[in-house]
Write an enzyme that holds these catalytic residues in place. Structure first.
Site, PDB file in Angstrom:
ATOM      1  N   GLN A 109       0.852  -1.193   0.000  1.00  0.00           N
ATOM      2  CA  GLN A 109       0.000   0.000   0.000  1.00  0.00           C
ATOM      3  C   GLN A 109       0.890   1.247   0.000  1.00  0.00           C
ATOM      4  OE1 GLN A 109      -3.523  -0.548   2.921  1.00  0.00           O
ATOM      5  NE2 GLN A 109      -1.890  -1.872   3.713  1.00  0.00           N
ATOM      6  N   ASN A 110       2.181   1.032   0.222  1.00  0.00           N
ATOM      7  CA  ASN A 110       3.109   2.149   0.383  1.00  0.00           C
ATOM      8  C   ASN A 110       3.515   2.730  -0.969  1.00  0.00           C
ATOM      9  OD1 ASN A 110       2.977   1.422   3.060  1.00  0.00           O
ATOM     10  ND2 ASN A 110       4.917   0.306   3.041  1.00  0.00           N
ATOM     11  N   ASP A 112       6.398   4.633  -1.057  1.00  0.00           N
ATOM     12  CA  ASP A 112       7.743   5.151  -0.763  1.00  0.00           C
ATOM     13  C   ASP A 112       8.865   4.456  -1.539  1.00  0.00           C
ATOM     14  OD1 ASP A 112       7.602   3.500   2.533  1.00  0.00           O
ATOM     15  OD2 ASP A 112       8.116   2.669   0.574  1.00  0.00           O
ATOM     16  N   HIS A 127      -1.140   1.606  -4.567  1.00  0.00           N
ATOM     17  CA  HIS A 127      -1.471   3.033  -4.471  1.00  0.00           C
ATOM     18  C   HIS A 127      -0.488   3.929  -5.201  1.00  0.00           C
ATOM     19  CE1 HIS A 127      -3.696   1.783  -0.565  1.00  0.00           C
ATOM     20  NE2 HIS A 127      -4.442   1.568  -1.634  1.00  0.00           N
ATOM     21  N   CYS A 138      -1.672  14.392 -21.333  1.00  0.00           N
ATOM     22  CA  CYS A 138      -1.521  13.225 -22.234  1.00  0.00           C
ATOM     23  C   CYS A 138      -1.423  11.912 -21.466  1.00  0.00           C
ATOM     24  CB  CYS A 138      -0.281  13.399 -23.124  1.00  0.00           C
ATOM     25  SG  CYS A 138       1.267  13.191 -22.216  1.00  0.00           S
ATOM     26  N   PRO A 223       3.160  -4.510  15.870  1.00  0.00           N
ATOM     27  CA  PRO A 223       3.341  -4.378  17.332  1.00  0.00           C
ATOM     28  C   PRO A 223       2.018  -4.307  18.088  1.00  0.00           C
ATOM     29  CG  PRO A 223       4.505  -2.625  16.137  1.00  0.00           C
ATOM     30  CD  PRO A 223       3.641  -3.346  15.162  1.00  0.00           C
ATOM     31  N   ALA A 240       8.448  -5.387  12.403  1.00  0.00           N
ATOM     32  CA  ALA A 240       8.773  -6.165  11.201  1.00  0.00           C
ATOM     33  C   ALA A 240      10.284  -6.329  11.040  1.00  0.00           C
ATOM     34  CB  ALA A 240       8.191  -5.459   9.977  1.00  0.00           C
TER      35      ALA A 240
HETATM   36  C1  BV8 Z   1     -11.540   3.360  -3.653  1.00  0.00           C
HETATM   37  C2  BV8 Z   1      -1.596   6.829  -1.200  1.00  0.00           C
HETATM   38  C3  BV8 Z   1     -13.255   2.963  -5.221  1.00  0.00           C
HETATM   39  C4  BV8 Z   1      -1.712   8.280  -0.836  1.00  0.00           C
HETATM   40  C5  BV8 Z   1      -3.406   5.805   0.045  1.00  0.00           C
HETATM   41  C6  BV8 Z   1     -15.434   7.917   2.269  1.00  0.00           C
HETATM   42  C7  BV8 Z   1     -15.071   8.814   1.254  1.00  0.00           C
HETATM   43  C8  BV8 Z   1     -14.222   8.454   0.204  1.00  0.00           C
HETATM   44  C9  BV8 Z   1     -13.712   7.148   0.157  1.00  0.00           C
HETATM   45  C10 BV8 Z   1     -14.074   6.273   1.182  1.00  0.00           C
HETATM   46  C11 BV8 Z   1     -14.923   6.650   2.231  1.00  0.00           C
HETATM   47  N1  BV8 Z   1     -15.064   5.568   3.056  1.00  0.00           N
HETATM   48  C12 BV8 Z   1     -14.345   4.551   2.574  1.00  0.00           C
HETATM   49  C13 BV8 Z   1     -13.751   4.947   1.436  1.00  0.00           C
HETATM   50  C14 BV8 Z   1     -12.870   4.155   0.602  1.00  0.00           C
HETATM   51  C15 BV8 Z   1     -11.457   4.579   0.930  1.00  0.00           C
HETATM   52  C16 BV8 Z   1     -11.097   4.088   2.305  1.00  0.00           C
HETATM   53  O1  BV8 Z   1     -10.909   2.909   2.498  1.00  0.00           O
HETATM   54  N2  BV8 Z   1     -11.012   5.044   3.256  1.00  0.00           N
HETATM   55  C17 BV8 Z   1     -10.655   4.693   4.610  1.00  0.00           C
HETATM   56  C18 BV8 Z   1      -9.918   5.899   5.246  1.00  0.00           C
HETATM   57  C19 BV8 Z   1     -11.910   4.354   5.385  1.00  0.00           C
HETATM   58  N3  BV8 Z   1     -10.640   3.961  -0.087  1.00  0.00           N
HETATM   59  C20 BV8 Z   1     -10.396   4.609  -1.235  1.00  0.00           C
HETATM   60  O2  BV8 Z   1     -10.758   5.740  -1.466  1.00  0.00           O
HETATM   61  C21 BV8 Z   1      -9.643   3.795  -2.255  1.00  0.00           C
HETATM   62  N4  BV8 Z   1     -10.311   3.841  -3.513  1.00  0.00           N
HETATM   63  O3  BV8 Z   1     -12.233   3.001  -2.746  1.00  0.00           O
HETATM   64  O4  BV8 Z   1     -11.944   3.362  -4.976  1.00  0.00           O
HETATM   65  C22 BV8 Z   1     -14.052   4.225  -5.288  1.00  0.00           C
HETATM   66  C23 BV8 Z   1     -13.611   5.266  -6.087  1.00  0.00           C
HETATM   67  C24 BV8 Z   1     -14.399   6.424  -6.168  1.00  0.00           C
HETATM   68  C25 BV8 Z   1     -15.565   6.522  -5.429  1.00  0.00           C
HETATM   69  C26 BV8 Z   1     -15.959   5.466  -4.597  1.00  0.00           C
HETATM   70  C27 BV8 Z   1     -15.207   4.319  -4.524  1.00  0.00           C
HETATM   71  C28 BV8 Z   1      -8.277   4.371  -2.471  1.00  0.00           C
HETATM   72  C29 BV8 Z   1      -7.493   4.269  -1.183  1.00  0.00           C
HETATM   73  C30 BV8 Z   1      -6.045   4.625  -1.465  1.00  0.00           C
HETATM   74  C31 BV8 Z   1      -5.710   5.903  -0.753  1.00  0.00           C
HETATM   75  N5  BV8 Z   1      -4.257   6.148  -0.869  1.00  0.00           N
HETATM   76  N6  BV8 Z   1      -2.089   6.006  -0.097  1.00  0.00           N
HETATM   77  C32 BV8 Z   1      -0.708   8.679   0.226  1.00  0.00           C
HETATM   78  O5  BV8 Z   1       0.180   7.877   0.581  1.00  0.00           O
HETATM   79  O6  BV8 Z   1      -0.821   9.835   0.673  1.00  0.00           O
HETATM   80  S1  BV8 Z   1      -3.975   5.030   1.437  1.00  0.00           S
HETATM   81  C33 BV8 Z   1      -2.792   5.164   2.616  1.00  0.00           C
HETATM   82  O7  BV8 Z   1      -3.447   5.000   3.861  1.00  0.00           O
HETATM   83  C34 BV8 Z   1      -1.793   4.045   2.572  1.00  0.00           C
HETATM   84  O8  BV8 Z   1      -1.435   3.701   1.260  1.00  0.00           O
HETATM   85  C35 BV8 Z   1      -2.482   2.935   3.297  1.00  0.00           C
HETATM   86  O9  BV8 Z   1      -3.322   2.226   2.432  1.00  0.00           O
HETATM   87  C36 BV8 Z   1      -3.321   3.709   4.273  1.00  0.00           C
HETATM   88  C37 BV8 Z   1      -2.584   3.777   5.583  1.00  0.00           C
HETATM   89  O10 BV8 Z   1      -2.748   2.569   6.161  1.00  0.00           O
HETATM   90  P1  BV8 Z   1      -1.493   1.734   6.708  1.00  0.00           P
HETATM   91  O11 BV8 Z   1      -0.510   1.538   5.616  1.00  0.00           O
HETATM   92  O12 BV8 Z   1      -2.093   0.573   7.354  1.00  0.00           O
HETATM   93  O13 BV8 Z   1      -0.799   2.691   7.785  1.00  0.00           O
HETATM   94  P2  BV8 Z   1      -1.315   2.978   9.270  1.00  0.00           P
HETATM   95  O14 BV8 Z   1      -0.515   4.122   9.808  1.00  0.00           O
HETATM   96  O15 BV8 Z   1      -2.808   3.081   9.270  1.00  0.00           O
HETATM   97  O16 BV8 Z   1      -0.939   1.663  10.088  1.00  0.00           O
HETATM   98  C38 BV8 Z   1       0.427   1.374  10.299  1.00  0.00           C
HETATM   99  C39 BV8 Z   1       0.433   0.043  11.027  1.00  0.00           C
HETATM  100  O17 BV8 Z   1       1.794  -0.351  11.180  1.00  0.00           O
HETATM  101  C40 BV8 Z   1      -0.152   0.122  12.431  1.00  0.00           C
HETATM  102  O18 BV8 Z   1      -1.027  -0.975  12.626  1.00  0.00           O
HETATM  103  C41 BV8 Z   1       1.080   0.028  13.346  1.00  0.00           C
HETATM  104  O19 BV8 Z   1       0.785  -0.668  14.541  1.00  0.00           O
HETATM  105  C42 BV8 Z   1       1.998  -0.793  12.486  1.00  0.00           C
HETATM  106  N7  BV8 Z   1       3.431  -0.607  12.796  1.00  0.00           N
HETATM  107  C43 BV8 Z   1       4.052   0.473  13.331  1.00  0.00           C
HETATM  108  N8  BV8 Z   1       5.383   0.220  13.431  1.00  0.00           N
HETATM  109  C44 BV8 Z   1       5.589  -1.031  12.936  1.00  0.00           C
HETATM  110  C45 BV8 Z   1       4.355  -1.565  12.524  1.00  0.00           C
HETATM  111  N9  BV8 Z   1       4.230  -2.797  11.991  1.00  0.00           N
HETATM  112  C46 BV8 Z   1       5.363  -3.526  11.872  1.00  0.00           C
HETATM  113  N10 BV8 Z   1       6.589  -3.085  12.234  1.00  0.00           N
HETATM  114  C47 BV8 Z   1       6.739  -1.850  12.775  1.00  0.00           C
HETATM  115  N11 BV8 Z   1       7.968  -1.413  13.134  1.00  0.00           N
HETATM  116 ZN    ZN Z   2       1.867  15.125 -21.273  1.00  0.00          ZN
END
Ligand code: BV8
Ligand code: ZN
Length: 252
Positions: A109-110, A112, A127, A138, A223, A240
């Protein structure tokens, strides 16, 4: 409910060694030990905000339609942070796993690019990628690695049109084909790892559910417990970067 472990046991190791088809879903947590902020900062702490706005607003279809320059400033800020980070032991372990299994798929999902920097060859970026831009005129994509940006928005190399980050924002569809390939990998996996994700964002968070439904064993690495822990067979509670290399240790 999952069995909670804090290290790789011999039993877990033999499940790993016997696996034929492995799929992995990673989230921001796998880059945390490289110093990259996660979106929810662990626990139920506040979601990441910048200039007082949450990531779900800064990285949204709405904002890029109304204020593309602010969205580029937000991504320029994040690109600036990434220029000084390296992949960590967790990224490197997954690059090694890719070489160990005949059928291995890494889905992230990253945005980076750290999996590729760590040596992973076949990465499904659900993503998009923060170092790639897409022309609004274009639609051609190109690498845009300068940090800070020389021009906001960057201009297309092919037609000089304005470009946007080639990243999937909230409310936007995922790139054609990528999610389908990720779903196929989840459906055929006999072992599925969910690493470093709070599993709240869809459709990515649906992949472990597909894998489970099709008979895969689910191992979560985090964690803390998450929204997906209820379907995990094992939750490896920890970082991780510390846990993933344990699967590669030669056991006496
Ligand atoms: C879609 C790129 C169909 C950008 C990302 C209301 C309005 C609009 C949309 C929605 C809505 N409700 C629901 C939705 C759908 C929405 C969604 O799911 N929203 C969520 C917030 C509820 N999804 C979408 O919009 C997707 N598209 O649905 O299309 C559609 C289209 C049009 C109209 C209708 C439907 C698109 C989603 C993609 C968004 N882009 N990233 C950017 O980077 O800025 S999402 C982004 O957030 C990330 O890519 C990732 O997916 C998400 C973050 O989540 P995590 O990666 O899990 O990170 P997080 O911090 O949450 O968790 C970290 C975890 O790591 C923790 O558990 C922590 O404990 C753990 N951790 C910490 N340290 C460690 C560790 N683990 C291991 N080792 C460690 N050391
Ligand atoms: Zn162009």
């Amino acid at each position: 409910m999952s069995t909670v472990l804090t290290h790789v046991t011999d039993e877990l190791q033999s499940i790993f060694d016997r696996a034929r088809s492995v799929a992995v879903l990673t989230g921001a947590g796998i880059s945390a030990e490289s110093g990259v902020p996660t979106f929810r900062g662990g626990g139920d702490s506040e979601i990441w905000t910048w200039r007082g706005r949450p990531v779900t607003e800064l990285s949204s279809a709405e904002l890029i339609a109304t204020d593309p320059q602010l969205v580029w400033e937000w991504f320029d800020y994040r690109r600036g942070m990434l220029t000084s980070v390296e992949p960590n032991a967790g990224h490197r372990a997954l690059a090694e796993w890719e070489r160990r299994f005949e059928d291995f798929t890494l889905v992230t999902q990253n945005i980076d690019d750290l999996h590729r920097a760590a040596g992973s060859l076949n990465v499904l970026e659900l993503h998009g990628n923060i170092w790639r831009a897409r022309c609004l005129r274009c639609a051609s994509t190109f690498e845009a690695r300068e940090s800070p940006l020389e021009e906001n928005p960057p201009r297309c190399l092919a037609c000089n049109g304005p470009a946007r980050p080639d990243v999937v924002l909230f409310g936007e569809l995922l790139p054609d084909g990528v999610f389908e390939r990720a779903e196929e990998a989840a459906a055929r996996a006999d072992l599925f790892f969910v690493i470093g994700t709070s599993a709240v964002v869809y459709p990515a968070a649906g992949l472990p559910i597909t894998a489970k439904r099709r008979g895969a064993r689910i191992i979560e690495v985090n964690p803390e417990m998450t929204d997906i822990s209820f379907i995990a067979d094992v939750t490896l509670l920890g970082k991780a970067g510390e846990l993933l290399p344990q699967f590669l240790k030669e056991r006496g």
